[in-house]
Design a protein around this motif. Structure first.
Motif, PDB file in Angstrom:
ATOM      1  N   ALA A  65     -43.785 -18.391   9.820  1.00 27.80           N
ATOM      2  CA  ALA A  65     -42.562 -18.067  10.541  1.00 27.80           C
ATOM      3  C   ALA A  65     -42.678 -16.789  11.370  1.00 27.80           C
ATOM      4  N   ILE A 107     -39.798 -13.922  14.945  1.00 28.76           N
ATOM      5  CA  ILE A 107     -39.607 -14.651  13.690  1.00 28.76           C
ATOM      6  C   ILE A 107     -38.809 -15.910  13.956  1.00 28.76           C
ATOM      7  N   VAL A 126     -34.040 -14.969   3.209  1.00 28.13           N
ATOM      8  CA  VAL A 126     -34.602 -15.095   4.550  1.00 28.13           C
ATOM      9  C   VAL A 126     -34.976 -13.704   5.066  1.00 28.13           C
ATOM     10  N   VAL A 127     -36.069 -13.655   5.777  1.00 27.74           N
ATOM     11  CA  VAL A 127     -36.603 -12.389   6.281  1.00 27.74           C
ATOM     12  C   VAL A 127     -35.606 -11.661   7.186  1.00 27.74           C
ATOM     13  N   CYS A 153     -38.396 -19.800   7.930  1.00 26.36           N
ATOM     14  CA  CYS A 153     -38.563 -18.885   6.804  1.00 26.36           C
ATOM     15  C   CYS A 153     -38.104 -19.542   5.504  1.00 26.36           C
ATOM     16  N   CYS A 182     -47.695 -15.448   5.425  1.00 26.54           N
ATOM     17  CA  CYS A 182     -46.419 -16.166   5.429  1.00 26.54           C
ATOM     18  C   CYS A 182     -46.681 -17.661   5.214  1.00 26.54           C
ATOM     19  N   GLN A 205     -35.635  -8.717   3.090  1.00 29.59           N
ATOM     20  CA  GLN A 205     -35.064 -10.043   2.881  1.00 29.59           C
ATOM     21  C   GLN A 205     -33.563  -9.935   2.664  1.00 29.59           C
ATOM     22  N   CYS A 252     -44.132 -11.275   3.337  1.00 25.59           N
ATOM     23  CA  CYS A 252     -44.101 -10.320   4.442  1.00 25.59           C
ATOM     24  C   CYS A 252     -43.605  -8.954   3.974  1.00 25.59           C
TER      25      CYS A 252
END
Length: 64
Positions: free
Chosen positions: A59, A5, A32-33, A10, A55, A26, A16
Motif C-alpha cells: 500500500a 499510500i 489503517v496507516v 492497507c 508492507c 495507525q 510500516c
C-alpha cells in the motif's frame, strides 16, 4: 522524497510503523496507516523504503 499510500489497500498490519515510526502511525479504530510526514528528510529514506518493502498489502509507494 514523496510517499503515496493507497489507504484502500492497507490491511492494518503495522509493519510500516515498526520500520519508520516517525513517518507512519495507525488509526486506533481500524489500524489503517496514518502518514505523519508526507515529505520526510533524506536521512529517513532507508526506513521509509523498508516500510514500503515490508508492507504486506503493498500500500506504500516511495517516490524519490
Amino acid at each position: 522524497m514523496n510517499i503515496h499510500i493507497d489507504f484502500d489497500k492497507c490491511c492494518g498490519a503495522g509493519q510500516c510503523v515498526l520500520a519508520a515510526p516517525d513517518v507512519f502511525d495507525q488509526r486506533d479504530d481500524d489500524g489503517v496507516v496514518v502518514l505523519l510526514d508526507a515529505d520526510p528528510s533524506a536521512d529517513r529514506l532507508d526506513a521509509v523504503r523498508e516500510a514500503a518493502a515490508v508492507c504486506p498489502a503493498a500500500a506504500i509507494e516511495v517516490v524519490v
